[in-house]
Design a protein around this motif. Structure first.
Motif, PDB file in Angstrom:
ATOM      1  N   ASN A 272      14.345 -11.031  -7.466  1.00 28.36           N
ATOM      2  CA  ASN A 272      13.118 -10.394  -6.978  1.00 28.36           C
ATOM      3  C   ASN A 272      11.940 -10.626  -7.929  1.00 28.36           C
ATOM      4  O   ASN A 272      12.092 -10.588  -9.153  1.00 28.36           O
ATOM      5  CB  ASN A 272      13.367  -8.907  -6.671  1.00 28.36           C
ATOM      6  CG  ASN A 272      13.240  -8.015  -7.863  1.00 28.36           C
ATOM      7  OD1 ASN A 272      12.143  -7.576  -8.218  1.00 28.36           O
ATOM      8  ND2 ASN A 272      14.368  -7.737  -8.534  1.00 28.36           N
ATOM      9  N   ILE A 273      10.776 -10.879  -7.327  1.00 29.09           N
ATOM     10  CA  ILE A 273       9.610 -11.312  -8.114  1.00 29.09           C
ATOM     11  C   ILE A 273       9.080 -10.191  -9.013  1.00 29.09           C
ATOM     12  O   ILE A 273       8.657 -10.452 -10.147  1.00 29.09           O
ATOM     13  CB  ILE A 273       8.482 -11.822  -7.181  1.00 29.09           C
ATOM     14  CG1 ILE A 273       9.002 -12.930  -6.243  1.00 29.09           C
ATOM     15  CG2 ILE A 273       7.284 -12.324  -7.989  1.00 29.09           C
ATOM     16  CD1 ILE A 273       9.483 -14.175  -6.899  1.00 29.09           C
ATOM     17  N   SER A 274       9.115  -8.936  -8.567  1.00 31.70           N
ATOM     18  CA  SER A 274       8.660  -7.850  -9.443  1.00 31.70           C
ATOM     19  C   SER A 274       9.543  -7.788 -10.691  1.00 31.70           C
ATOM     20  O   SER A 274       9.040  -7.609 -11.806  1.00 31.70           O
ATOM     21  CB  SER A 274       8.727  -6.500  -8.720  1.00 31.70           C
ATOM     22  OG  SER A 274       7.811  -6.452  -7.669  1.00 31.70           O
TER      23      SER A 274
ATOM     24  N   LEU B  11       2.417  -4.510 -12.445  1.00 33.78           N
ATOM     25  CA  LEU B  11       3.251  -4.656 -11.249  1.00 33.78           C
ATOM     26  C   LEU B  11       2.498  -4.243  -9.997  1.00 33.78           C
ATOM     27  O   LEU B  11       2.544  -4.923  -8.967  1.00 33.78           O
ATOM     28  CB  LEU B  11       4.527  -3.813 -11.374  1.00 33.78           C
ATOM     29  CG  LEU B  11       5.585  -4.296 -12.353  1.00 33.78           C
ATOM     30  CD1 LEU B  11       6.795  -3.374 -12.307  1.00 33.78           C
ATOM     31  CD2 LEU B  11       6.016  -5.729 -12.039  1.00 33.78           C
TER      32      LEU B  11
ATOM     33  N   GLY C 255      10.155 -12.913  -1.461  1.00 33.14           N
ATOM     34  CA  GLY C 255      10.199 -12.680  -2.903  1.00 33.14           C
ATOM     35  C   GLY C 255      10.571 -11.262  -3.282  1.00 33.14           C
ATOM     36  O   GLY C 255      10.885 -10.982  -4.439  1.00 33.14           O
TER      37      GLY C 255
ATOM     38  N   ASP D 161       4.679   1.683  -7.237  1.00 35.33           N
ATOM     39  CA  ASP D 161       4.861   1.093  -8.559  1.00 35.33           C
ATOM     40  C   ASP D 161       4.064   1.831  -9.628  1.00 35.33           C
ATOM     41  O   ASP D 161       4.422   1.808 -10.797  1.00 35.33           O
ATOM     42  CB  ASP D 161       4.399  -0.377  -8.558  1.00 35.33           C
ATOM     43  CG  ASP D 161       5.561  -1.320  -8.323  1.00 35.33           C
ATOM     44  OD1 ASP D 161       6.718  -0.883  -8.496  1.00 35.33           O
ATOM     45  OD2 ASP D 161       5.317  -2.481  -7.955  1.00 35.33           O
TER      46      ASP D 161
ATOM     47  N   ARG E 143      13.100  -9.588  -2.067  1.00 39.54           N
ATOM     48  CA  ARG E 143      14.555  -9.452  -2.062  1.00 39.54           C
ATOM     49  C   ARG E 143      14.973  -8.066  -1.599  1.00 39.54           C
ATOM     50  O   ARG E 143      15.636  -7.311  -2.318  1.00 39.54           O
ATOM     51  CB  ARG E 143      15.156  -9.745  -3.449  1.00 39.54           C
ATOM     52  CG  ARG E 143      14.717 -11.027  -4.098  1.00 39.54           C
ATOM     53  CD  ARG E 143      14.786 -12.265  -3.248  1.00 39.54           C
ATOM     54  NE  ARG E 143      16.118 -12.765  -2.982  1.00 39.54           N
ATOM     55  CZ  ARG E 143      16.580 -12.998  -1.747  1.00 39.54           C
ATOM     56  NH1 ARG E 143      15.829 -12.755  -0.678  1.00 39.54           N
ATOM     57  NH2 ARG E 143      17.776 -13.457  -1.562  1.00 39.54           N
TER      58      ARG E 143
END
Lengths: 548, 548
Positions: free
Chosen positions: B397-399, B132, A367, A136, A369
């Motif tokens: 998705n959480i991000s 993130l 979470g 990231d 996904r």
């Protein structure tokens, strides 16, 4: 000029209760939900408990064009019990507890309704999160402080992954099937697992497994005359997706007496019955390890299933998302790809789609996904259509894609050369989670089997127990009077007395006249004894009250 | 026992070329693609260029059950040109260049076909990526090295976000609409933008904006008698989604002469025509800023559009994903929510859905698949059905959810108190990207307008130019002979001569008899002069060859 009408805050969740009922009115030929089904009754029951709030009743939407009478009826038909009404009630109770501590005979809600491990304090696997964080924010990869914060192999892996991404651009849309280098990694992991090659071009990376299931249903279902064989009990994603795409769910019943056995004779019987009704059965869904039933299929049984699909010309849709969740020494997970290849069936012999997810296993990264499907045995022309479906949504999220590659290529032991720095800690984290899950499964299974009128098969795998409750006639009558399914009646009483949230068996379907609930094995291990004692105490009282 | 037939590697992409054509055969009443449409011709043309590879032809799939004749015909009908055939050809050329440098008159492929900024070396916004990364690996938050690697406000923001996530569990499924605290943040950002409140319960966070569009189409479309008004030219997600859900695209033409003006008289005319054919028109799609057309709607025009939807009982589906991409001083983005509220229309007066994405703007985080829709003016009962659709896929998705909150609440300037540490660098990054995009848009627009027979409206916003090419009769005839649309013929020649990839206007639809292409403004600024000179040189030669 009209006056601005301030928007009343609407508690969407607590109102989910009311709508699906009064308006659901499925068409008479609805294969998925009849007006008198237990689920419908359950919904009707809950609707009486939670009237709409005065706020929303005050709003008049008569000037807006979209009503329950003119939306897509397939949407009305679709149900998803895992996040359904009982969860709404639990959320209301949780708010009550927060606003007014001591207002209930328990001090917390225990969510045993959904396979969501990290919501119940399971910690993520450190190595996976290290790699995700570095991907990231790659600009810290070269900094000296990074060495102190991250393991060396996580840093190395992040570099490797970035090299696999064109332009190292983790913020770009990828190839619609997912980043090729990550698919290569996954294919290698599958080959190591199965002993048979996997082709990265067969992999479609998706935002969790659910979109992959939808994509296949979208491809296969043309009308309500198209049928999909699904196990009963089943994970309601399947019934929901079939309903949304306008097809017919053709049920086959798992045999509870033989540990949720999958009998070929039952498949043959149901296929014949469906055909006699003019249904064109196109695919067979198998969930292995089972959800909600927790069984792990034997190899011989899997061979029979493959043979059945081959003989009947059915696509085999293999839900293998719990492949890492096997808790008993006498069972082992075998992918249907491995089974069919070991039988000598190659790419052009059998149509097989396998679903995998980062949400389950020991990682439980719901979470994020991430997920994928492996699509084999479809002609290039048909596969291009699947590719087109994937391309309309551009691609799945890159973090999920990276995680999918990581679960299929975790840190390695050094047999000959030096192993990965994280191997020891990774293995310890993995082992701790899986062995604890096995202990929790056994403890809960034993506790359930000790209850009067309750029988519970082993949780050989997955994350659930699905006990059968032999309810007293008086309880069944009381449920009828309350216009609810007996297992929903039981689950509701359980929730109100203990704060434990389970999903009534009616949400997964079951043999008519039998009653179950699904309970996850996921609460923290130290909470299991309290759950057992609360459950035992409740059950005794319930039976005493309704024994007659 | 059958012999194992090893799976031949199939180049999926280069074969996308062949399938959709021979088998596409849309039904006669197909509203979206007729057998003689330019798009069909284009596909047919490409099919002659890329025959199937011998490998795949050798495989015999006759024993597998799924064929082009028995899949869902809606899937066949759906087309998505942005990732269509011309991109496949470009990928083949790219491979050629890699395998055999110097084999073409250019040394790289310039992808101007898709709004994917980071694939063309745009760097992510540092602050967003810091947050993130910290949320992905929260256990480093307390470490001293972290202070040296991350800005103080990123660390603080990560702590805030983790507090908003129940159990700080970034690996858990969230509420199906998205994490409540993040929705609160987004709602505050919308209020700051519009001057009107936004309700976090109206927000549905999704994996990019595409799933949100599909969700609304799924809700609204019951059959082919349901119509959705879409601009022509349009972003092909809309035609694809309408085709997949079995509805009818009702076109309204934007007026190229007035800078892609949206005329209410045209809306009225098309609505009337559709109604006369028995189509129940349910919604109006407006893309603002426009894709592929780049115009920014004026406030007065937006008011007319709202009034039209109100009067005709249409849901207004507002694609506002380019809201941060406005490049001209005389235009400003106004959300349709702000416009309708400022007209006095409240929650129960008008049904409005606004789509937003983290993929566009100055952030361009396409790979993160974050986005949301704000759903207003639907009754609680209907909204619960939308919630149910969201819950079947559990959550986005959480991000992506976190990023959606960040784009709506970036670092703040310190007017009275001290501002966020990252504010200066964040603003500099943002400004550099947006001002460069504005310069690129202007340079390309001027270059295009200087070409013989080419006229190009301003790119007031979004990421695209959509020039009109007045092709010589000889070129049109040559295209006809090659069985392709003239603009695809042009785009193909452009690609082969220069390596520049654009999407033919036929992929977006256009006024019959006019020809366009869509070209992004995203290549790195230092590459723009080379693109201009290559394009200019190519165009001159093309015109010289075909002028007659």
């Amino acid at each position: 000029m009209r006056r601005f009408i301030s928007h009343k805050t609407i508690n969407l969740i607590s109102q989910t209760t009311t709508s699906s009922i009064s308006s659901s009115s499925p068409s008479p030929n609805s294969p998925s939900l009849s007006p008198n089904s237990p689920l419908t009754s359950l919904l009707r029951f809950f609707s009486t408990l939670h009237p709409s709030s005065p706020d929303s009743m005050a709003s008049d939407y008569s000037a807006t064009p979209i009503t329950m009478d003119n939306i897509n009826p397939k949407v009305l038909k679709c149900e998803y019990a895992v996040r359904g009404e009982i969860v709404s009630i639990a959320q209301t109770l949780q708010q009550n507890l927060k606003d007014n501590p001591g207002s209930h005979p328990f001090d917390e809600i225990l969510y045993c309704n959904i396979g969501n491990p990290q919501s119940l304090a399971q910690q993520p696997i450190t190595f996976f999160r290290e790699v995700l964080a570095l991907c990231d924010h790659p600009s810290i990869l070269d900094k000296s402080e990074t060495q102190g914060l991250f393991s060396a192999d996580a840093i190395e892996r992040a570099f490797q992954i970035l090299e696999q991404i064109p332009g190292r651009a983790t913020g770009a849309y990828s190839h619609s099937q997912g980043i090729k280098g990550l698919r290569d990694t996954i294919a290698s992991g599958m080959k190591a697992r199965d002993g048979f090659p996997a082709d990265p071009n067969d992999l479609f990376l998706t935002d969790g497994a659910s979109p992959a299931v939808h994509m296949m249903m979208q491809l296969l279902i043309r009308s309500e005359n198209d049928g999909i064989l699904c196990p009963i009990p089943q994970y309601p994603l399947y019934s929901a997706s079939i309903a949304l795409h306008g097809g017919t769910l053709v049920p086959y019943y798992l045999d509870e007496q033989t540990g949720w056995g999958l009998e070929i004779s039952e498949l043959e019987h149901q296929l014949k019955t469906a055909k006699s009704k003019g249904i064109d059965v196109r695919a067979l869904v198998v969930i292995n390890p089972g959800n909600p039933t927790g069984q792990v299929l034997g190899e011989a049984n899997q061979r029979e299933i493959v043979e059945f699909c081959k003989k009947e010309g059915l696509v085999l849709l293999a839900d293998e998302v719990y492949q890492e969740n096997v808790y008993v020494p006498d069972k082992k997970f075998h992918s249907f790809k491995k089974i069919s290849r070991s039988m000598g069936y190659g790419e052009t012999d059998i149509s097989l789609v396998s679903f995998q997810s980062v949400s389950k296993g020991f990682y439980g990264e719901c979470g994020k996904r991430g997920g994928y499907m492996e699509v084999t045995g479809f002609s290039p022309e048909v596969r291009e259509q699947i590719y087109k479906l994937a391309s309309v949504n551009l691609c799945s999220n890159i973090s999920g894609q990276i995680l999918a590659s990581l679960i299929m290529s975790p840190p390695k032991h050094g047999f000959i050369q030096v192993g990965d720095e994280s191997y020891e800690s990774f293995s310890a984290e993995k082992e701790a989670i899986l062995s604890s899950l096995a202990r929790r499964a056994k403890t809960l299974e034993d506790a359930l089997n000790s209850l009067e009128g309750v029988t519970c098969n082993r949780a050989e795998g997955a994350m659930y127990l699905f006990p059968c409750i032999n309810l007293p006639d008086k309880a069944i009558k009381a449920a009828e009077e309350a216009k609810t399914a007996p297992d929903a009646f039981y689950a509701k009483h359980l929730l109100n007395a203990t704060g434990i949230v389970v999903v009534p068996g009616s949400g997964f379907r079951q043999v008519p006249g039998t009653w179950h609930f699904r309970c996850t094995i996921l609460p923290q291990e130290e909470k299991i004894p309290a759950i057992v004692s609360r459950l035992t105490e409740f059950h005794k009282k319930f039976m005493d009250e309704f024994r007659g």
